[in-house]
Motif scaffolding. Structure first.
Motif, PDB file in Angstrom:
ATOM      1  N   ALA A 108     143.143 -53.337  16.227  1.00 35.12           N
ATOM      2  CA  ALA A 108     143.730 -52.224  16.976  1.00 35.12           C
ATOM      3  C   ALA A 108     143.351 -52.250  18.454  1.00 35.12           C
ATOM      4  CB  ALA A 108     143.286 -50.909  16.357  1.00 35.12           C
ATOM      5  N   PHE A 109     144.226 -51.646  19.259  1.00 38.69           N
ATOM      6  CA  PHE A 109     143.917 -51.345  20.650  1.00 38.69           C
ATOM      7  C   PHE A 109     142.888 -50.205  20.657  1.00 38.69           C
ATOM      8  CE2 PHE A 109     148.420 -52.563  20.515  1.00 38.69           C
ATOM      9  CZ  PHE A 109     148.587 -53.423  21.605  1.00 38.69           C
ATOM     10  N   LEU A 110     141.757 -50.383  21.308  1.00 37.49           N
ATOM     11  CA  LEU A 110     140.794 -49.295  21.466  1.00 37.49           C
ATOM     12  C   LEU A 110     141.021 -48.666  22.831  1.00 37.49           C
ATOM     13  CD1 LEU A 110     137.485 -50.798  19.997  1.00 37.49           C
ATOM     14  CD2 LEU A 110     139.482 -49.855  18.817  1.00 37.49           C
ATOM     15  N   THR A 111     141.354 -47.381  22.856  1.00 30.43           N
ATOM     16  CA  THR A 111     141.738 -46.718  24.092  1.00 30.43           C
ATOM     17  C   THR A 111     141.157 -45.320  24.133  1.00 30.43           C
ATOM     18  OG1 THR A 111     143.650 -46.289  25.536  1.00 30.43           O
ATOM     19  CG2 THR A 111     143.899 -45.739  23.200  1.00 30.43           C
ATOM     20  N   ALA A 112     141.274 -44.676  25.297  1.00 29.72           N
ATOM     21  CA  ALA A 112     140.803 -43.300  25.440  1.00 29.72           C
ATOM     22  C   ALA A 112     141.716 -42.344  24.677  1.00 29.72           C
ATOM     23  CB  ALA A 112     140.761 -42.928  26.928  1.00 29.72           C
ATOM     24  N   ARG A 113     141.191 -41.157  24.397  1.00 33.79           N
ATOM     25  CA  ARG A 113     142.017 -40.129  23.771  1.00 33.79           C
ATOM     26  C   ARG A 113     143.225 -39.837  24.660  1.00 33.79           C
ATOM     27  NH1 ARG A 113     142.238 -38.838  18.813  1.00 33.79           N
ATOM     28  NH2 ARG A 113     139.935 -38.877  18.792  1.00 33.79           N
ATOM     29  N   GLY A 114     144.436 -40.020  24.118  1.00 32.47           N
ATOM     30  CA  GLY A 114     145.653 -39.814  24.889  1.00 32.47           C
ATOM     31  C   GLY A 114     146.024 -40.983  25.787  1.00 32.47           C
ATOM     32  N   ALA A 147     147.414 -46.503  35.048  1.00 32.63           N
ATOM     33  CA  ALA A 147     148.792 -46.239  35.460  1.00 32.63           C
ATOM     34  C   ALA A 147     149.571 -45.491  34.389  1.00 32.63           C
ATOM     35  CB  ALA A 147     149.495 -47.560  35.793  1.00 32.63           C
ATOM     36  N   ALA A 148     148.982 -45.337  33.190  1.00 28.94           N
ATOM     37  CA  ALA A 148     149.746 -44.755  32.082  1.00 28.94           C
ATOM     38  C   ALA A 148     148.950 -43.751  31.269  1.00 28.94           C
ATOM     39  CB  ALA A 148     150.253 -45.873  31.176  1.00 28.94           C
ATOM     40  N   GLY A 149     147.902 -43.154  31.851  1.00 26.64           N
ATOM     41  CA  GLY A 149     147.173 -42.140  31.117  1.00 26.64           C
ATOM     42  C   GLY A 149     145.672 -42.284  31.250  1.00 26.64           C
ATOM     43  N   PRO A 150     144.915 -41.518  30.463  1.00 25.41           N
ATOM     44  CA  PRO A 150     143.446 -41.558  30.531  1.00 25.41           C
ATOM     45  C   PRO A 150     142.916 -42.942  30.150  1.00 25.41           C
ATOM     46  CG  PRO A 150     144.209 -39.681  29.225  1.00 25.41           C
ATOM     47  CD  PRO A 150     145.395 -40.547  29.460  1.00 25.41           C
ATOM     48  N   VAL A 151     141.738 -43.257  30.691  1.00 30.85           N
ATOM     49  CA  VAL A 151     141.077 -44.519  30.343  1.00 30.85           C
ATOM     50  C   VAL A 151     139.660 -44.237  29.849  1.00 30.85           C
ATOM     51  CG1 VAL A 151     142.425 -45.822  32.020  1.00 30.85           C
ATOM     52  CG2 VAL A 151     140.191 -44.926  32.680  1.00 30.85           C
ATOM     53  N   LEU A 152     139.102 -45.201  29.170  1.00 29.70           N
ATOM     54  CA  LEU A 152     137.724 -45.077  28.702  1.00 29.70           C
ATOM     55  C   LEU A 152     136.784 -44.889  29.890  1.00 29.70           C
ATOM     56  CD1 LEU A 152     137.699 -48.029  26.124  1.00 29.70           C
ATOM     57  CD2 LEU A 152     137.850 -45.582  25.587  1.00 29.70           C
ATOM     58  N   ASP A 153     135.873 -43.920  29.802  1.00 32.47           N
ATOM     59  CA  ASP A 153     134.848 -43.783  30.839  1.00 32.47           C
ATOM     60  C   ASP A 153     133.837 -44.920  30.697  1.00 32.47           C
ATOM     61  OD1 ASP A 153     134.040 -42.192  28.353  1.00 32.47           O
ATOM     62  OD2 ASP A 153     132.153 -42.336  29.447  1.00 32.47           O
ATOM     63  N   ARG A 154     133.042 -45.113  31.739  1.00 34.90           N
ATOM     64  CA  ARG A 154     132.140 -46.265  31.744  1.00 34.90           C
ATOM     65  C   ARG A 154     131.128 -46.218  30.594  1.00 34.90           C
ATOM     66  NH1 ARG A 154     130.009 -50.299  35.257  1.00 34.90           N
ATOM     67  NH2 ARG A 154     128.632 -51.479  33.897  1.00 34.90           N
ATOM     68  N   ALA A 155     130.617 -45.027  30.266  1.00 39.49           N
ATOM     69  CA  ALA A 155     129.644 -44.942  29.178  1.00 39.49           C
ATOM     70  C   ALA A 155     130.255 -45.363  27.844  1.00 39.49           C
ATOM     71  CB  ALA A 155     129.079 -43.524  29.087  1.00 39.49           C
ATOM     72  N   THR A 156     131.480 -44.939  27.583  1.00 36.56           N
ATOM     73  CA  THR A 156     132.138 -45.304  26.328  1.00 36.56           C
ATOM     74  C   THR A 156     132.478 -46.791  26.318  1.00 36.56           C
ATOM     75  OG1 THR A 156     133.077 -43.086  26.257  1.00 36.56           O
ATOM     76  CG2 THR A 156     133.995 -44.699  24.740  1.00 36.56           C
ATOM     77  N   LEU A 157     132.953 -47.298  27.464  1.00 38.29           N
ATOM     78  CA  LEU A 157     133.237 -48.729  27.553  1.00 38.29           C
ATOM     79  C   LEU A 157     131.974 -49.542  27.310  1.00 38.29           C
ATOM     80  CD1 LEU A 157     135.075 -51.116  28.232  1.00 38.29           C
ATOM     81  CD2 LEU A 157     134.655 -50.647  30.667  1.00 38.29           C
ATOM     82  N   ASP A 158     130.857 -49.125  27.904  1.00 34.72           N
ATOM     83  CA  ASP A 158     129.592 -49.834  27.679  1.00 34.72           C
ATOM     84  C   ASP A 158     129.198 -49.817  26.212  1.00 34.72           C
ATOM     85  OD1 ASP A 158     129.350 -50.407  30.377  1.00 34.72           O
ATOM     86  OD2 ASP A 158     127.902 -48.799  30.784  1.00 34.72           O
ATOM     87  N   ALA A 159     129.456 -48.679  25.541  1.00 30.14           N
ATOM     88  CA  ALA A 159     129.109 -48.575  24.128  1.00 30.14           C
ATOM     89  C   ALA A 159     129.960 -49.513  23.279  1.00 30.14           C
ATOM     90  CB  ALA A 159     129.273 -47.133  23.658  1.00 30.14           C
ATOM     91  N   VAL A 160     131.242 -49.617  23.602  1.00 32.50           N
ATOM     92  CA  VAL A 160     132.107 -50.548  22.870  1.00 32.50           C
ATOM     93  C   VAL A 160     131.616 -51.972  23.057  1.00 32.50           C
ATOM     94  CG1 VAL A 160     134.436 -51.509  22.709  1.00 32.50           C
ATOM     95  CG2 VAL A 160     134.133 -49.041  22.989  1.00 32.50           C
ATOM     96  N   ILE A 161     131.305 -52.338  24.295  1.00 34.46           N
ATOM     97  CA  ILE A 161     130.836 -53.702  24.571  1.00 34.46           C
ATOM     98  C   ILE A 161     129.542 -53.982  23.817  1.00 34.46           C
ATOM     99  CG2 ILE A 161     129.940 -55.225  26.377  1.00 34.46           C
ATOM    100  CD1 ILE A 161     131.926 -53.835  28.304  1.00 34.46           C
ATOM    101  N   ALA A 162     128.619 -53.027  23.824  1.00 35.01           N
ATOM    102  CA  ALA A 162     127.350 -53.222  23.115  1.00 35.01           C
ATOM    103  C   ALA A 162     127.570 -53.384  21.616  1.00 35.01           C
ATOM    104  CB  ALA A 162     126.407 -52.059  23.407  1.00 35.01           C
ATOM    105  N   ALA A 163     128.454 -52.565  21.047  1.00 33.71           N
ATOM    106  CA  ALA A 163     128.711 -52.652  19.606  1.00 33.71           C
ATOM    107  C   ALA A 163     129.365 -53.986  19.247  1.00 33.71           C
ATOM    108  CB  ALA A 163     129.594 -51.484  19.171  1.00 33.71           C
TER     109      ALA A 163
END
Length: 334
Positions: free
Chosen positions: A77-83, A142-158
């Motif tokens: 799946a695409f992992l994206t921000a809410r909305g 360009a098309a809506g909300p994006v992952l904040d840096r803390a959440t992006l860092d958590a995805v990368i760590a996981a």
């Protein structure tokens, strides 16, 4: 002198094959590093393996290993921000988007005391359970909300804890910079919405980041985006960056098989014919080519183009466009 250096070997097809005695060049199996099989990117002539970068994980897992299909690695799946993109797109298959809520400014403290945030870990674990070889995040301002840096860092760590690389769709102002500074392993598109400065490109190359080309979709749809992407890729390549051939097949109309327009655009970005083939035979997301070999090779009729073809991208594209996947045992070295 051949334009493909030591990558190709002169061969003859077996007398027991479908074209007995035909001569040509044997190359390693070719990979398209960015496709979407649920969007009608099925088997394609000349392509031995594909990397699916966004699909319902159960659906793509069921296709991997199917007879008659190329060998496949996938992100799920695409992992994206809410909305966030592409959750609201009608083309996104059901179950192909996993939205993540921001884990908040106290994420670092939470990780120290409680490990990674549960929803992030759960999203990564879900893709892993289906057999994913890479985790894909979406950063599309360009098309809506994006992952904040803390959440992006958590995805990368996981993902890293699971031994998986992270690939990012970066689109919109500052998104490529966010992905590069966060340390994602791959950009799934050459940056195409803004011109990156040399320092940032050098940082990406020095970190070992790879960029998947996907230039032909811009050549087809948006000449300005194509020029930006080719400029960025040319400087990334000059900085020693790792380039991967990928077409985003499934995204509108593209040539069925090897996409000649992609090869031409790669050479416009300064890649030689040999470098184009290297980008097409790179084993990413696996560390070795063992996953794609499977007893097959690429056969291209007629001799490899000479060194003078380096200045003729159309000739190189036409030559590679005739490639076919054949069992290695059907080829005899000359």
């Amino acid at each position: 002198m051949s334009a493909v250096r030591g990558l190709g070997k002169p061969v003859r097809r077996s007398l027991n094959g479908d074209r007995p005695g035909e001569t040509g060049t044997m190359l390693p199996p070719l990979v398209d590093h960015h496709v979407h099989v649920q969007l009608d990117a099925g088997p394609a002539p000349g392509i031995a393996a594909v990397v699916d970068l966004g699909a319902n994980p159960g659906a793509v897992a069921s296709l991997a290993g199917r007879d008659g299909w190329p060998r496949m690695r996938f992100a799920g799946a695409f992992l994206t921000a809410r909305g966030g993109y592409p959750g609201d797109r009608p083309w996104a298959p059901a179950g192909s988007v996993r939205e993540l809520d921001a884990i908040g400014p106290d994420a670092a403290s939470e990780r120290r005391h409680h490990a990674l945030a549960g929803p992030v870990q759960g999203a990564v674990d879900e893709q892993l359970r289906f057999g994913a070889s890479v985790v894909k995040v979406v950063l599309n301002s360009a098309a809506g909300p994006v992952l904040d840096r803390a959440t992006l860092d958590a995805v990368i760590a996981a993902a890293r804890a699971a031994g998986l690389p992270v690939a990012a769709h970066a689109e919109g102002d500052g998104m490529a910079e966010l992905a590069i500074r966060a340390g994602v392993d791959v950009l799934v598109h050459t940056p195409f919405t803004e011109l990156l400065d040399d320092t940032l490109i050098g940082r990406a190359a020095s970190a070992g980041q790879a960029w998947i080309s996907t230039l032909a979709i811009h050549v087809r749809d948006d000449p300005r985006a194509a020029e930006l992407a080719i400029d960025n890729l040319a400087r990334f390549r000059t900085s020693g960056g790792r380039v991967l051939y990928g077409t985003d097949r499934g995204n509108g109309e593209l040539a069925h098989g090897i996409v000649g327009a992609e090869i031409v655009a790669l050479m416009r970005a300064g890649l030689t014919a040999a470098e184009v083939i290297e980008s097409m035979t790179d084993p990413w997301p696996e560390p070795t080519p063992a996953w794609v070999d499977a007893g097959v090779a690429t056969f291209v009729p007629d001799p490899a183009p000479g060194a003078d073809a380096v200045g003729d991208p159309e000739a190189v594209a036409a030559w590679l466009g005739a490639a076919r996947v054949v069992p290695t045992e059907e080829l005899e070295l000359l």
